[in-house]
Write an enzyme that holds these catalytic residues in place. Structure first.
Site, PDB file in Angstrom:
ATOM      1  N   ASN A 382      -3.965  -1.882  12.244  1.00 55.06           N
ATOM      2  CA  ASN A 382      -2.830  -1.206  12.610  1.00 55.06           C
ATOM      3  C   ASN A 382      -3.532  -0.242  13.752  1.00 55.06           C
ATOM      4  O   ASN A 382      -3.174  -0.682  14.927  1.00 55.06           O
ATOM      5  CB  ASN A 382      -2.162  -0.282  11.726  1.00 55.06           C
ATOM      6  CG  ASN A 382      -0.880   0.188  11.989  1.00 55.06           C
ATOM      7  OD1 ASN A 382      -0.617   0.349  13.141  1.00 55.06           O
ATOM      8  ND2 ASN A 382      -0.426   0.704  11.060  1.00 55.06           N
ATOM      9  N   ASP A 383      -4.309   0.847  13.330  1.00 60.02           N
ATOM     10  CA  ASP A 383      -4.829   1.618  14.225  1.00 60.02           C
ATOM     11  C   ASP A 383      -5.504   1.098  15.422  1.00 60.02           C
ATOM     12  O   ASP A 383      -5.496   1.771  16.543  1.00 60.02           O
ATOM     13  CB  ASP A 383      -5.699   2.790  13.676  1.00 60.02           C
ATOM     14  CG  ASP A 383      -4.896   3.345  12.256  1.00 60.02           C
ATOM     15  OD1 ASP A 383      -3.711   3.590  12.564  1.00 60.02           O
ATOM     16  OD2 ASP A 383      -5.504   3.822  11.439  1.00 60.02           O
ATOM     17  N   VAL A 384      -6.110   0.057  15.260  1.00 65.32           N
ATOM     18  CA  VAL A 384      -6.985  -0.585  16.414  1.00 65.32           C
ATOM     19  C   VAL A 384      -6.310  -1.262  17.351  1.00 65.32           C
ATOM     20  O   VAL A 384      -6.787  -1.517  18.341  1.00 65.32           O
ATOM     21  CB  VAL A 384      -8.040  -1.422  15.818  1.00 65.32           C
ATOM     22  CG1 VAL A 384      -9.164  -0.767  15.098  1.00 65.32           C
ATOM     23  CG2 VAL A 384      -7.576  -2.681  15.111  1.00 65.32           C
ATOM     24  N   ALA A 423      -5.420   6.023   9.696  1.00 64.97           N
ATOM     25  CA  ALA A 423      -5.424   7.353  10.615  1.00 64.97           C
ATOM     26  C   ALA A 423      -4.216   8.120  10.326  1.00 64.97           C
ATOM     27  O   ALA A 423      -3.982   9.180  10.576  1.00 64.97           O
ATOM     28  CB  ALA A 423      -5.583   7.055  11.996  1.00 64.97           C
TER      29      ALA A 423
END
Lengths: 456, 107
Positions: A382-384, A423
């Protein structure tokens, strides 16, 4: 004074450690390097039993066994996904051991030089910071506590106050050589360690482990100074110095600076991804539709993330990729430097599933290929792939290098739910018109895709 | 040269060696390198053994033995887990080997 032959053995052990670190820095020699380090450590410990006048031998050997058996078994048995917290745990106990050794050395403080007194206060403080800090990172990674930054009003002042208290106590301990003061110093160190790590966001925790690793190294080095043992001094210093470099390198791979990781949350970055956006419509599809998308693509780039690892789906994704390749689809894995929970973690997990090395694309190559890819298949990441890192300066991950999944022709997310990533921030890409979501556990979804693909 | 200054010299030189050996390392190896370095500081076991070996009263011995247990955990666990990570980098194992063979670690 220890015998000369023992000192020579210590030099050999120190050389082993240097060569071990050197070896670990390159893929070909890494494993040999680690074994060399283990040999050096074994040599150093065995020599110590003969070089010093060691009493209580039975008890000590028993204690070694009590530590060695769970250490080896834990390291062998733990799931590869839980590896980061295991490293944190091992690091913490090392720091704790260093602090205890230094406290005990103060019992004959009158024999210690001024330098040695300063070094023991340093070891006690840094060792306990590392112990408590590692314990908190362990809890965060094990998800026994929230991965979000924890801040409270006046936090920086409390932390500052604790540091001043620790410094004062340290000076007082050096001046008096009192064991009681040393114990209070250790307690304050524990508090400082907790306060240091609480405000760090979950995604940054690996970098903190690396930092605390360097701390423990320095504590061990100072402990070596107290005991006038050159080997401990060299080994600890090597770890302290290389750990510092490594921490900076890791932070750079995430586009962060170490100070922004440690103190960023204090500056009130808006981390809380409030639920408002989650009500917006998303497009979801079933496995059959997604299988068709994949089967008729020319190029598919898989973006694996922690969700894939948690679901133990690395073997299933490989099966899916093999099927696609048989149909003539070009497939690659885009590996973000911090995919998983630690730099290089995803490479380890995919290697476990025997994914060929050539299919693992480093970020720059992957971003080039994503531009021409028909489908980006994001599995449990997700965050990446969150474009907010490029576009919204207010976001806590702003500036972090990401995989440009949004540049692909279409994006498929395999996700368990709409919950934000580690995050704790919303991902705009989920609401993009090019995006399709397939909800479910990564392994179940991938298995469904494999079945659907076989029946096409 | 007094003992203290000699140790200080060793310290300063070791700092430079530590900086130098890891100056160029790809992000793929960050995790194993950190884990390997983590294992190396487990050599504080040497210090814990020395203190436990010279303990003259029960209380001191107990605390020193705790330090021995903690340090051994760090040392043995650290090297074994690093070896396990690096084992995966070979990529020569048969495709069916999902569970690594029960092998006793290097230490």
């Amino acid at each position: 004074m220890i015998p000369v032959w023992a000192q020579v053995c210590y030099v050999v052990a120190a050389v082993c450690f240097i060569l071990a670190l050197k070896g670990l820095a390159s893929p070909k020699s890494a494993r040999r390097g680690n074994l060399l380090g283990a040999f050096g450590a074994l040599l150093a410990v065995v020599v110590t039993f003969f070089a010093y006048d060691i009493d209580n031998l039975g008890w000590i050997l028993l204690a070694v066994a009590v530590g060695a058996v769970p250490g080896a078994l834990g390291a062998r048995r733990v799931a590869m996904t839980a590896m980061p917290q295991l490293v944190a745990l091992f690091n913490g106990v090392g720091g704790g051991a260093a602090a205890l050794v230094a406290i005990l050395e103060l019992r004959h403080a009158e024999l210690l030089s001024d330098g040695a007194l300063v070094a023991s206060a340093f070891t006690i403080l840094i060792g306990s910071v590392s112990f408590a800090g590692s314990a908190v990172t362990f809890l965060k990674l094990q998800e026994l506590m929230t991965g979000r930054p924890i801040t409270f009003p006046g936090g920086p002042f409390v932390f500052g106050g604790v540091l001043v208290a620790a410094l004062g106590l340290g000076v007082w301990t050096v001046a008096t050589g009192s064991v009681t003061l040393a114990i209070i110093l250790a307690l304050v160190g524990l508090l400082a360690g907790v306060l240091l790590v609480l405000p760090v966001g979950g995604a940054d925790v690996p970098i903190v482990i690396s930092l605390l690793n360097a701390f423990t190294g320095l504590a061990v080095a100072a402990g070596g100074y107290v005991l006038e043992n050159a080997l401990l001094l060299v080994a600890g210093t090597l770890v302290g110095a290389s750990g510092t470099i490594l921490t900076r390198a890791m932070a750079r791979a995430m586009g962060r600076s170490v100070s922004s990781i440690l103190f960023g949350a204090f500056k009130g970055g808006s981390t809380a991804g409030g639920g408002e956006a989650s009500d917006r419509p998303v497009r979801s599809a079933g496995p059959d539709d997604v299988a068709i998308m994949l089967a008729y693509a020319r190029r598919v780039i898989v973006v694996p993330g922690y969700g894939l690892a948690v679901a133990q789906a690395q073997h299933t994704i490989r099966e899916l990729v093999d099927l696609l390749e048989k149909r003539g689809v070009e497939v690659g894995y885009a590996i973000h430097p911090v995919a998983g929970r630690m730099p290089g973690h995803m490479n380890v997990l995919l290697a476990e599933a025997n994914v060929p090395y050539e299919q693992l694309l480093e970020m720059d190559t992957a971003n080039g290929q994503l531009r021409t890819a028909d489908v980006a298949l994001v599995v449990g990441a997700n965050d990446v792939v969150n474009p907010a890192a490029r576009t919204s300066p207010g976001s806590p991950i702003y500036g972090m290098p990401i995989l440009d999944a949004d540049h692909a022709g279409a994006i498929v997310f395999l996700k368990r739910s709409m919950r934000p990533g580690f995050a704790g921030i919303e991902n705009e890409l989920l609401f993009d018109p090019k995006t399709t979501l397939l909800f479910g556990d990564a392994k179940a979804s991938l298995t469904a895709l494999v079945t659907a693909l076989k029946s096409l | 040269m007094t003992e203290g200054v000699a140790l200080l010299t060793v310290f300063v030189l070791a700092v430079f060696v530590g900086f130098e050996v890891v100056s160029k390392v790809s992000s793929t190896l960050h995790t194993p390198l950190m884990s390997g370095a983590n294992a190396i500081h487990g050599v504080i076991l040497v210090g814990a053994v020395i203190v436990a070996g010279t303990a003259d009263e029960a209380g001191v011995l107990v605390v020193a033995l705790i330090a021995v247990v903690l340090a051994t955990l760090n040392l043995v666990g650290g090297f074994v887990v690093t070896d396990r990570m690096l084992e995966m980098f070979g990529g020569t194992r048969p495709p069916t080997a999902e569970v690594a063979p029960a092998k006793v670690g290097g230490e």
